[in-house]
Design an enzyme around this catalytic site. Sequence first.
Site, mmCIF file in Angstrom:
data_model
loop_
_atom_site.group_PDB
_atom_site.id
_atom_site.type_symbol
_atom_site.label_atom_id
_atom_site.label_comp_id
_atom_site.label_asym_id
_atom_site.label_seq_id
_atom_site.Cartn_x
_atom_site.Cartn_y
_atom_site.Cartn_z
ATOM 1 N N ARG A 40 3.077 4.565 6.329
ATOM 2 C CA ARG A 40 3.498 3.804 7.515
ATOM 3 C C ARG A 40 3.993 2.397 7.200
ATOM 4 N NH1 ARG A 40 -2.161 4.689 10.427
ATOM 5 N NH2 ARG A 40 -2.738 4.190 8.278
ATOM 6 N N HIS B 201 -2.097 -3.923 5.029
ATOM 7 C CA HIS B 201 -1.855 -3.517 6.428
ATOM 8 C C HIS B 201 -3.178 -3.199 7.109
ATOM 9 C CE1 HIS B 201 -2.502 0.929 5.912
ATOM 10 N NE2 HIS B 201 -2.335 0.581 4.651
ATOM 11 N N CYS C 205 0.846 -1.195 0.000
ATOM 12 C CA CYS C 205 0.000 0.000 0.000
ATOM 13 C C CYS C 205 0.884 1.248 0.000
ATOM 14 C CB CYS C 205 -0.904 0.001 1.234
ATOM 15 S SG CYS C 205 -2.053 1.406 1.260
ATOM 16 N N CYS D 194 -5.920 0.166 7.003
ATOM 17 C CA CYS D 194 -5.780 0.685 5.643
ATOM 18 C C CYS D 194 -6.972 1.595 5.310
ATOM 19 C CB CYS D 194 -5.706 -0.478 4.648
ATOM 20 S SG CYS D 194 -5.406 0.087 2.950
ATOM 21 N N ASP E 105 0.431 3.769 1.686
ATOM 22 C CA ASP E 105 0.424 4.352 3.038
ATOM 23 C C ASP E 105 1.849 4.563 3.553
ATOM 24 O OD1 ASP E 105 0.273 4.439 6.014
ATOM 25 O OD2 ASP E 105 -1.861 4.092 5.654
HETATM 26 CO CO CO Z 1 -3.423 1.217 3.025
#
Ligand code: CO
Length: 223
Positions: A57, A109, A53, A112, A55
Amino acid sequence: MNNETINFQDPGDTYQALIDGNKAFVDAQLAADPDFFHKLSKGQSPQVLWIGCSDSRVPANQVTNTQPGEVFVHRNIANVCVHSDMNMLSVLDYSVNVLKVKHVIVAGHYGCGGVAAAMSSQQFGLIDNWLRHIKDVYRLHAHELDLITDHQVRADRLVELNVIEQVFNLCKTTIVQNAWKERNDLQIHGWVVDIRTGLVKDLKVSCSNTENLGKVFALDKEA
Ligand code: CO
């Protein structure tokens, strides 16, 4: 007000921190291995393709404690693998057929935002078209998901099911199936990173052949 907050509110400081961070990164790498960048410049032979992803993190290298040169990376919102996505297919083809990676990891994750958005009925704009793929995953597994009353638990399960479906989507590509006909050392895996602990959960759906794909998806040898 602490320094972190000040940095966040001042784009100039945030930007300069990236330049300074790069210098610190180079210094640290050279301190550990003076030849590090010289060796990197000669080429790459990663054994792993990470499809994760976007993202911020869940960065592939940090999560797996790997170095530059060790992981080929493709990321998009909610780690979706769509067979008509030329970007994903190009990354997959290059990593499987040129780099000859041995492991492809679809890494979702918990927490999400893309998956949470797909679970709702709210409109988010352009991204709704991308999230449709995850709504399709929901539809495939609605019999299980609709029984989960706790919203957080249901979202976590959809994160897992989305990863599993994307693993199957990769297995259904001609790229992966043709590679399996040529070599037996290519595996597709599904992971979820728990951003609450940093730990990876292996969903144990690793595939190295067309079993379980269904007969219309298990393809004959290339024409
Ligand atoms: Co995500």
